[in-house]
Design a protein around this motif. Structure first.
Motif, PDB file in Angstrom:
ATOM      1  N   MET A 146      49.332  33.100  43.418  1.00  0.00           N
ATOM      2  CA  MET A 146      48.166  33.959  43.171  1.00  0.00           C
ATOM      3  C   MET A 146      47.185  33.320  42.196  1.00  0.00           C
ATOM      4  O   MET A 146      46.011  33.710  42.153  1.00  0.00           O
ATOM      5  CB  MET A 146      48.597  35.331  42.639  1.00  0.00           C
ATOM      6  CG  MET A 146      49.239  36.218  43.692  1.00  0.00           C
ATOM      7  SD  MET A 146      49.507  37.919  43.107  1.00  0.00           S
ATOM      8  CE  MET A 146      47.828  38.579  43.134  1.00  0.00           C
ATOM      9  N   LYS A 147      47.663  32.339  41.433  1.00  0.00           N
ATOM     10  CA  LYS A 147      46.776  31.688  40.448  1.00  0.00           C
ATOM     11  C   LYS A 147      45.571  31.023  41.116  1.00  0.00           C
ATOM     12  O   LYS A 147      44.495  30.945  40.524  1.00  0.00           O
ATOM     13  CB  LYS A 147      47.541  30.628  39.653  1.00  0.00           C
ATOM     14  CG  LYS A 147      48.388  31.178  38.530  1.00  0.00           C
ATOM     15  CD  LYS A 147      49.001  30.018  37.748  1.00  0.00           C
ATOM     16  CE  LYS A 147      49.924  30.515  36.661  1.00  0.00           C
ATOM     17  NZ  LYS A 147      50.677  29.393  36.060  1.00  0.00           N
ATOM     18  N   GLU A 148      45.753  30.531  42.338  1.00  0.00           N
ATOM     19  CA  GLU A 148      44.640  29.840  42.992  1.00  0.00           C
ATOM     20  C   GLU A 148      43.545  30.841  43.388  1.00  0.00           C
ATOM     21  O   GLU A 148      42.359  30.572  43.195  1.00  0.00           O
ATOM     22  CB  GLU A 148      45.146  29.038  44.196  1.00  0.00           C
ATOM     23  CG  GLU A 148      44.082  28.258  44.951  1.00  0.00           C
ATOM     24  CD  GLU A 148      43.308  27.217  44.127  1.00  0.00           C
ATOM     25  OE1 GLU A 148      43.678  26.929  42.970  1.00  0.00           O
ATOM     26  OE2 GLU A 148      42.300  26.700  44.653  1.00  0.00           O
ATOM     27  N   ALA A 149      43.954  31.981  43.932  1.00  0.00           N
ATOM     28  CA  ALA A 149      42.960  33.031  44.229  1.00  0.00           C
ATOM     29  C   ALA A 149      42.281  33.485  42.940  1.00  0.00           C
ATOM     30  O   ALA A 149      41.070  33.744  42.912  1.00  0.00           O
ATOM     31  CB  ALA A 149      43.624  34.213  44.920  1.00  0.00           C
TER      32      ALA A 149
ATOM     33  N   SER B  30      38.291  33.105  41.970  1.00  0.00           N
ATOM     34  CA  SER B  30      37.568  34.330  41.581  1.00  0.00           C
ATOM     35  C   SER B  30      36.908  34.158  40.219  1.00  0.00           C
ATOM     36  O   SER B  30      35.756  34.567  40.014  1.00  0.00           O
ATOM     37  CB  SER B  30      38.530  35.526  41.538  1.00  0.00           C
ATOM     38  OG  SER B  30      39.149  35.717  42.789  1.00  0.00           O
ATOM     39  N   ALA B  31      37.630  33.547  39.289  1.00  0.00           N
ATOM     40  CA  ALA B  31      37.107  33.378  37.928  1.00  0.00           C
ATOM     41  C   ALA B  31      35.951  32.379  37.907  1.00  0.00           C
ATOM     42  O   ALA B  31      34.945  32.592  37.229  1.00  0.00           O
ATOM     43  CB  ALA B  31      38.221  32.913  36.992  1.00  0.00           C
ATOM     44  N   LYS B  32      36.106  31.297  38.660  1.00  0.00           N
ATOM     45  CA  LYS B  32      35.037  30.285  38.687  1.00  0.00           C
ATOM     46  C   LYS B  32      33.759  30.879  39.282  1.00  0.00           C
ATOM     47  O   LYS B  32      32.663  30.668  38.766  1.00  0.00           O
ATOM     48  CB  LYS B  32      35.490  29.073  39.502  1.00  0.00           C
ATOM     49  CG  LYS B  32      34.430  27.987  39.588  1.00  0.00           C
ATOM     50  CD  LYS B  32      34.943  26.711  40.219  1.00  0.00           C
ATOM     51  CE  LYS B  32      33.854  25.638  40.204  1.00  0.00           C
ATOM     52  NZ  LYS B  32      34.336  24.359  40.755  1.00  0.00           N
TER      53      LYS B  32
ATOM     54  N   LYS C 113      40.020  41.860  34.824  1.00  0.00           N
ATOM     55  CA  LYS C 113      40.807  40.657  35.101  1.00  0.00           C
ATOM     56  C   LYS C 113      42.052  41.053  35.888  1.00  0.00           C
ATOM     57  O   LYS C 113      42.551  42.170  35.766  1.00  0.00           O
ATOM     58  CB  LYS C 113      41.211  39.950  33.812  1.00  0.00           C
ATOM     59  CG  LYS C 113      40.016  39.310  33.103  1.00  0.00           C
ATOM     60  CD  LYS C 113      40.435  38.366  32.016  1.00  0.00           C
ATOM     61  CE  LYS C 113      39.220  37.887  31.214  1.00  0.00           C
ATOM     62  NZ  LYS C 113      38.280  37.054  32.001  1.00  0.00           N
ATOM     63  N   THR C 114      42.515  40.111  36.707  1.00  0.00           N
ATOM     64  CA  THR C 114      43.792  40.266  37.399  1.00  0.00           C
ATOM     65  C   THR C 114      44.861  39.614  36.529  1.00  0.00           C
ATOM     66  O   THR C 114      44.721  38.448  36.143  1.00  0.00           O
ATOM     67  CB  THR C 114      43.751  39.576  38.776  1.00  0.00           C
ATOM     68  OG1 THR C 114      42.730  40.193  39.582  1.00  0.00           O
ATOM     69  CG2 THR C 114      45.086  39.681  39.493  1.00  0.00           C
ATOM     70  N   ILE C 115      45.900  40.392  36.207  1.00  0.00           N
ATOM     71  CA  ILE C 115      46.945  39.879  35.309  1.00  0.00           C
ATOM     72  C   ILE C 115      48.332  40.111  35.928  1.00  0.00           C
ATOM     73  O   ILE C 115      48.519  41.010  36.749  1.00  0.00           O
ATOM     74  CB  ILE C 115      46.894  40.549  33.925  1.00  0.00           C
ATOM     75  CG1 ILE C 115      47.189  42.053  34.009  1.00  0.00           C
ATOM     76  CG2 ILE C 115      45.525  40.364  33.266  1.00  0.00           C
ATOM     77  CD1 ILE C 115      48.546  42.447  33.539  1.00  0.00           C
ATOM     78  N   ALA C 116      49.276  39.279  35.516  1.00  0.00           N
ATOM     79  CA  ALA C 116      50.670  39.489  35.912  1.00  0.00           C
ATOM     80  C   ALA C 116      51.471  39.860  34.677  1.00  0.00           C
ATOM     81  O   ALA C 116      51.289  39.264  33.605  1.00  0.00           O
ATOM     82  CB  ALA C 116      51.230  38.221  36.543  1.00  0.00           C
TER      83      ALA C 116
ATOM     84  N   THR D 208      43.136  35.525  36.825  1.00  0.00           N
ATOM     85  CA  THR D 208      41.739  35.164  37.071  1.00  0.00           C
ATOM     86  C   THR D 208      41.242  34.326  35.891  1.00  0.00           C
ATOM     87  O   THR D 208      40.492  34.789  35.024  1.00  0.00           O
ATOM     88  CB  THR D 208      40.869  36.420  37.277  1.00  0.00           C
ATOM     89  OG1 THR D 208      41.220  37.398  36.307  1.00  0.00           O
ATOM     90  CG2 THR D 208      41.053  36.976  38.663  1.00  0.00           C
ATOM     91  N   ALA D 209      41.729  33.089  35.873  1.00  0.00           N
ATOM     92  CA  ALA D 209      41.389  32.139  34.809  1.00  0.00           C
ATOM     93  C   ALA D 209      41.226  30.773  35.445  1.00  0.00           C
ATOM     94  O   ALA D 209      41.844  30.478  36.469  1.00  0.00           O
ATOM     95  CB  ALA D 209      42.484  32.120  33.753  1.00  0.00           C
TER      96      ALA D 209
END
Ligand code: MG
Length: 250
Positions: free
Chosen positions: A13-16, A20-22, A235-238, A248-249
């Motif tokens: 999910m980090k890639e999505a 999104s963040a960029k 932000k999307t967080i886990a 979303t970083a």
């Protein structure tokens, strides 16, 4: 039903989240007087595709934008348009998400258009601060109510209104999964938070009343009931065994 993600799924999910963040950051850099929200939208769509993703919002429930662009008293879900041209002193919430490898990322921020009033800047600062407090509360052993309480405590202490009708959400292979993540609540109440839950935490804070109006004929745009300004950060967080991980970083 809450879908718990494995560590490998969270990694994916980090890639999505990165895309999104960029896109949010780069689109935000274009915010200035004279730019239309449609121009921002076109830029965001191109960048998402260049990064190997697909726009998460485009076509969702019939939504026709890559971003939601919500100006001044618009809270969320504003539709990008060529005749919505930003003016000095406006604030604009840009919300955007990407799908990469079947996973969703979702994030938002509110930007100043040129010089804004002190009151507007304070609304932006407090809303962002409330988001970070909510993220900090997203720890195993805490409850869903702790997240909402963190937002509400900060926003209401500043004299602002916390939107009730629209809330954060679980996210994963769908943009909106269980649970709903309200920006208000009581400490220790609600479901217990567990590692592997992935949440989009998104306070929507009004300078005046928490009450909303709309959507009207465009079926999307939500406004503050009293015409006051509204800010939105997301932000999307886990949730992990340790500190919450912002997906979303970049
Ligand atoms: Mg969201």
């Amino acid at each position: 039903m809450i879908i718990i993600k494995t560590p490998a799924e969270i990694e994916a999910m980090k890639e999505a989240g990165r895309v999104s963040a960029k896109v949010l950051r780069k689109t935000g850099e274009l915010v200035r007087p004279g730019v239309s929200t449609l121009e921002l939208d076109r830029f965001a769509e191109n960048l998402i595709r260049m990064e190997g993703g697909r726009p998460a919002f485009l076509g969702y429930g019939g939504f026709c934008g890559t971003i939601c662009s919500s100006v001044n008293d618009q809270i969320v879900h504003g539709i990008p348009a060529g005749d919505v041209v930003l003016q000095e002193g406006d604030i604009i919430s840009i919300d955007t998400g990407a799908i990469v490898g079947g996973w969703y990322g979702d994030n938002a921020a509110t930007f100043a258009v040129g010089q804004i009033t002190e009151q507007a800047q304070r609304l932006l600062d407090v809303t962002e601060e409330s988001m970070w407090a909510a993220i900090a509360a997203a720890q195993p052993g805490n409850h869903l109510g702790d997240i909402g309480h963190a937002v509400q405590r900060i926003a209401e202490a500043a004299g602002f209104g916390v939107v009730r009708e629209y809330v954060g959400h679980g996210i994963g292979r769908d943009m909106h999964e269980d649970p709903n993540v309200p920006n208000f609540g009581k400490q220790g109440k609600g479901i217990r938070l567990e590692p592997g839950m992935v949440l989009a935490i998104e306070p929507m804070i009004n300078a005046g009343t928490h009450k909303t109006r709309g959507p009207f004929v465009d079926r999307w745009t939500v406004y503050t009931a009293d015409g006051s300004l509204s800010a939105h950060f997301e932000k999307t967080i886990a949730i992990t065994e340790g500190s919450p991980l912002v997906l979303t970083a970049e």
